[in-house]
Design a protein around this motif. Structure first.
Motif, PDB file in Angstrom:
ATOM      1  N   GLU A  40       1.154  -1.127   0.337  1.00 17.49           N
ATOM      2  CA  GLU A  40       0.415   0.091   0.161  1.00 17.49           C
ATOM      3  C   GLU A  40       0.876   1.331   0.250  1.00 17.49           C
ATOM      4  OE1 GLU A  40      -3.388   1.759  -0.763  1.00 17.49           O
ATOM      5  OE2 GLU A  40      -3.116  -0.327  -0.485  1.00 17.49           O
ATOM      6  N   ILE A  41       2.496   1.162   0.943  1.00 13.97           N
ATOM      7  CA  ILE A  41       2.670   2.125   0.410  1.00 13.97           C
ATOM      8  C   ILE A  41       3.133   2.500  -0.237  1.00 13.97           C
ATOM      9  CG2 ILE A  41       4.786   3.217   1.889  1.00 13.97           C
ATOM     10  CD1 ILE A  41       4.398   2.235   4.377  1.00 13.97           C
ATOM     11  N   PHE A  42       3.763   1.520  -0.903  1.00 11.98           N
ATOM     12  CA  PHE A  42       4.792   1.497  -2.573  1.00 11.98           C
ATOM     13  C   PHE A  42       3.293   1.816  -3.809  1.00 11.98           C
ATOM     14  CE2 PHE A  42       4.735  -0.392  -6.773  1.00 11.98           C
ATOM     15  CZ  PHE A  42       5.992   0.520  -6.539  1.00 11.98           C
ATOM     16  N   ARG A  43       2.150   1.735  -3.373  1.00 10.43           N
ATOM     17  CA  ARG A  43       1.320   2.074  -4.445  1.00 10.43           C
ATOM     18  C   ARG A  43       1.053   4.420  -3.805  1.00 10.43           C
ATOM     19  NH1 ARG A  43      -1.081  -2.532  -4.206  1.00 10.43           N
ATOM     20  NH2 ARG A  43      -2.239  -2.308  -2.405  1.00 10.43           N
ATOM     21  N   ILE A  44       0.932   4.402  -2.700  1.00  9.74           N
ATOM     22  CA  ILE A  44       1.126   5.437  -2.173  1.00  9.74           C
ATOM     23  C   ILE A  44       1.127   6.403  -2.481  1.00  9.74           C
ATOM     24  CG2 ILE A  44       0.893   7.285  -0.961  1.00  9.74           C
ATOM     25  CD1 ILE A  44      -1.077   5.006   1.543  1.00  9.74           C
ATOM     26  N   MET A  45       3.032   6.191  -2.382  1.00  6.52           N
ATOM     27  CA  MET A  45       3.860   6.712  -2.868  1.00  6.52           C
ATOM     28  C   MET A  45       4.191   6.926  -4.616  1.00  6.52           C
ATOM     29  SD  MET A  45       5.777   8.389  -0.605  1.00  6.52           S
ATOM     30  CE  MET A  45       5.415   7.692   1.163  1.00  6.52           C
TER      31      MET A  45
END
Lengths: 735, 163
Positions: A40-45
């Motif tokens: 999710e963090i990867f996607r957010i970034m």
């Protein structure tokens, strides 16, 4: 820059950061990241990077990009790869990044110029990534090898990758202030790509040998020798391939690198490589360069920009654009505070329902017969208030409808990206023109038309536009192809069209093809050009012989048609051979409210969506033509259409079954299906709120007999809403 | 004995009866007793939402004839089933005693047409006997003799919605 776009951007960014914050907080409590959260963090970034780059907020996009790289690495290795101590640091780092991003976003909100130089922060992230990598190198070279060969030279973590070409600009060792950072970042990038560390090199060639040729180190050395014979200066990695047999395995896993100090040498070497044996693939990689904003901060130091590999070609242009719009942003110092909130779609749905009920109840109250018993003066007063109430409820209805409307620009902007990517992949020069992106559409409809539009655009790029500019010039067209994406409103529907000025479709070819695939349902000669074009909407039809990455699997247009029809829309194809193709999607503004025509059959009242009605007319018995089974038909505008007697079809006693002069014929059309419905009477037009039938009726499959829902009329009675395509299918096709 | 129960009075009757005061062996349930097609039927009040009279029913085409159609109950669309027809009996004209019992069965709202609603009674579930017949019944899944001597059938709600 568009203000509404900025507003949407700020809203999105803040929401993403809030989500990130929430996730970090709960994860820190646990002391660990879950795999889902890493993703999710990867996607957010990734999202922040993408939208910030689009808005030209470089510092934000650079920070997000760096963190994305970091999380790509973590995601790749699995979160368990990170030691407990590192995790703690990772949390600190993430909170710092979040603060940093927030600080930048706040500047955007206040209309202040953004921080130009974020190197210090980038260096921190890079150092952390380096540390993780060092842990990895200690024994996991295999994993690294597979990762880098799988990614074949592009920087991992940027699959979509607008940043990579920019980063892969020529090394700029002269930038004194940032030397340490450069080394740092360069090293990181080098490792990401599996590149050897060679500060002096401008370009690398990454070569893979054919699998299983044996003695890889010596074969590589032979290639190296051949190049050296031509007098080109370069260095090889790994070194000493001839004398060290252990390099063979390395070459199998990772390929080998040639490092060039001059791009010219690299170009020469490419020519020679082409004539060498046993090479499976090779690729030119620009030497890694630290993040691009450094160049903007010190533009004077910028070295000549190279147009080497295809992926880097668009980068210089992009950079200058960015630099320009950054200064534009800086100029505009008006603070923009976002005023958006996100609301659960379900709440909006129930609001819509309630408002629909209020409108109906209001007309029930104001038209109540009891009012007639009031004395005249009181009745006038009542009417006055009633009018006011009607105005308010109308406004209320308009506003509650508009709540669900979002501009279609989001979908259209994504097409920009697709066209851009395909342009370089397919080597076609195509311009995408967008018209009417501010057109508003119901949110649920936007979601369901994105894929169809994407598909049509891909088709146009892949099959529509001519393969080469020369071909276009020969056809007397502008060498640059054009795809026009447009959206507009009519009173009750949104019309979205995708036009290309490419080959166009030859309906004769389509017919031949359909015949081969046995898709024809009547003699070939009786197909009109339009009917022939519609054949491409059938499942299993694909005119291209080869399946490409983007389109041509034969699952295309039928899925488009299905998706569009699912939201009550229709697909129309116009094409002129040699001139181009236009595909038009007509989609109702909203599915919750329909403009309906009320018709009666016996005691039942049916509502037919007005968008499906072509015409209503009276006939005499003589106008009706019978076929050999006694099926009725009628002529309209030179074509014959089957008559569906609604009363007989639904087994309802009709008032005028015996004499057709008394009843009314209604010519209906849904997509390419058309028939004439016979009913007793037209009552009138009304906007109705569509309600689904009770779940109890799911067993009876009423959709297939043309009943799509029901609605409550002003007097509290229920009317059944007819689905024209369903009636046609049941009464004409399967009769 | 006969009385038409309105929505308000129904809830009054229900709250009058205290729950689970009887002995362990008895499994009492409050049940609504009604008549349809000459049969006396009962069903647990936990399924009953309300009882309405005199409501306009919009008929639907192409559904089986026991599905009377749909009604608009304060904005909610409900299907209405004539259980008399579902049990294969002659349709009767609707009169002043005829009413629609609105049920909610496993969150499927549905109305059934009953010839007459009698009363709400406590019925011991353990006293219900299976029907001594081999014919599978459409809507009755048990029987019992009421205190006044009439024989009542247990109405199978689930068979109705699965129907």
């Amino acid at each position: 820059m568009d203000e509404s776009m900025l507003e949407a951007y700020l809203f999105e960014e803040n929401e993403l950061l809030d989500k990130l914050d929430e996730m970090l907080m709960s994860d820190e409590k646990e002391g660990d990241f879950s795999t889902d959260d890493v993703n999710e963090i990867f996607r957010i970034m990734h999202t922040i990077k993408g939208s910030s780059a689009m808005m030209s907020f470089n510092s934000i996009s650079t920070i997000a990009h760096k963190i994305e790289d970091l999380f790509f690495f973590i995601r790749d290795k699995g979160i368990d790869f990170v030691s407990a101590a590192d995790k703690k640091d990772l949390f600190d780092l993430m909170f710092k990044s979040e603060d940093r991003l927030r600080a930048e976003i706040e500047k955007v909100e206040n209309g202040e110029p953004l921080t130009e130089n974020v190197d210090d922060f980038i260096a921190t992230v890079s150092a952390f990534l380096d540390r993780l990598k060092k842990d990895e190198v200690k024994g996991e070279s295999d994993a690294a090898a597979s990762a880098s060969s799988g990614n074949a030279g592009s920087v991992p973590g940027t699959e979509k990758d607008p940043g990579a070409p920019e980063k892969a600009q020529t090394a700029d060792a002269a930038d004194g202030s940032a030397v340490s950072n450069i080394d740092n970042t360069a090293a990181v990038n080098a490792k990401l790509a599996g590149l050897p560390e060679d500060a002096a090199a401008q370009q690398f060639i990454h070569i893979f040998l054919e699998e299983g040729v044996g003695m890889e180190n010596l074969r590589a050395y032979m290639i190296v020798n051949a190049l050296q014979d031509c007098g080109i200066p370069f260095r090889t990695y790994p070194e000493h391939m001839d004398s060290d047999p252990s390099t063979a395995q390395q070459i199998i896993d990772n390929g080998f690198f040639l490092a060039f100090d001059q791009a010219d040498d690299c170009q020469k070497a490419l020519g020679i490589l082409k004539s060498q044996n046993h090479i499976r693939s090779f690729e030119v990689i620009d030497a890694p360069r630290p993040a691009e904003e450094k160049k903007e901060a010190v533009p004077a130091n910028s070295p000549e920009k190279k147009s080497s590999g295809a992926p880097a070609s668009s980068a210089p242009q992009k950079n200058t654009q960015k630099a320009k719009s950054t200064s534009e942003t800086a100029k505009k110092a008006t603070p923009i505070k976002q005023s958006l909130i996100s609301v659960n779609l379900q709440k909006l749905d129930s609001l819509m329902n309630l408002v629909g009920e209020i409108v109906i109840t209001e007309s029930m109250v104001t038209s109540s017969p009891v009012l007639k018993m009031l004395p005249q003066e009181a009745y006038d007063n009542f009417n006055k208030s009633a009018r006011q109430l009607r105005k308010l409820t109308d406004d209320l209805q308009d506003i509650s409808m508009s709540l669900r409307m979002v501009p279609i620009s989001g979908v259209f902007q994504k097409m920009n990206r697709i066209v851009r990517d395909m342009k370089s992949k397919l080597g076609k020069d195509v311009k995408l023109t967008i018209v009417g992106e501010e057109t508003e559409v119901d949110k649920s409809i936007v979601d369901s038309i994105q894929d169809p539009i994407m598909h049509i655009v891909r088709n146009s790029m892949d099959h529509g536009i001519e393969a080469t500019a020369a071909e276009r010039i020969r056809a007397g067209k502008n060498p640059q192809g054009e795809i026009i994406l447009s959206a507009s409103h009519t009173s009750s529907e949104v019309v979205i069209s995708v036009t290309d000025d490419g080959y166009g479709m030859d309906y004769k070819t389509i017919l031949d093809k359909a015949e081969q695939k046995e898709l024809l349902t009547k003699p070939k000669s009786s197909y009109s050009p339009r009917e022939a074009l519609n054949l491409i909407l059938l499942p299993g039809f694909s005119t291209n012989k080869e399946v490409t990455e983007y389109s041509g699997r034969g699952v295309g247009m039928d899925v488009v048609k299905k998706n569009v029809e699912a939201v009550g829309g229709a697909v129309r194809i116009d094409s002129e051979y040699g001139k181009g193709t236009t595909i038009t999607l007509k989609i109702p503004l909203t599915m919750a409210i329909v403009d309906g025509m009320k018709v009666t059959v016996g005691d039942s009242i049916f509502t037919i969506p007005i968008s499906n009605i072509n015409q209503s007319f009276k006939v005499t018995a003589g106008d009706i033509i019978l076929d050999e089974y006694g099926n009725e038909m009628i002529e309209r505008m030179g074509n014959f259409y089957p008559i569906v007697r609604l009363g007989r079809f639904y087994n309802i006693p009709s008032k005028y079954d015996a004499n057709v002069e008394e009843g009314i014929m209604i010519w209906l059309e849904a997509g390419d299906k058309s028939c004439v419905l016979y009913a007793d009477d037209l009552i009138g037009e009304q906007q109705v709120v569509v309600k689904p039938l009770p779940t109890y009726f799911n067993n009876y499959d009423l959709k297939n007999v043309g009943i799509s829902g029901c609605t409550i009329l002003g007097d509290g009675n229920i009317s059944i809403i007819l689905d024209v395509a369903g009636i046609y299918a049941a009464a004409v096709e399967n009769a | 004995m006969e009385e038409t129960i309105k929505k308000e009075s129904l809830s009054d009757v229900i709250s009058d009866i205290p729950a689970d005061t009887e002995e362990e062996t008895r499994d009492l349930k409050r049940c609504l007793v009604f008549e349809s097609g000459g049969l006396v039927l009962f069903l647990s009040t936990e399924y009953v939402i309300e009882i309405i009279n005199d409501h306009a029913i919009t008929s639907l085409p192409v559904v089986p004839d026991y599905v009377r159609g749909i009604i608009n109950l304060r904005g909610q669309i409900l299907p209405v089933v004539d259980i008399r027809k579902m049990m294969g009996k002659e349709a009767a004209d609707y009169n002043s005693k005829t009413c629609i019992i609105v049920l909610n069965i496993d969150s499927v709202p549905i109305g059934i047409v009953a010839d007459n609603v009698r009363s709400v009674l406590d019925i011991d579930m353990n006293e219900i006997h299976p029907l001594p017949l081999h014919h599978p019944q459409k809507l009755a899944n048990g029987m019992l003799k009421l205190d006044d001597g009439t024989v009542a059938m247990s109405f199978d709600c689930h068979a109705l919605v699965q129907g």
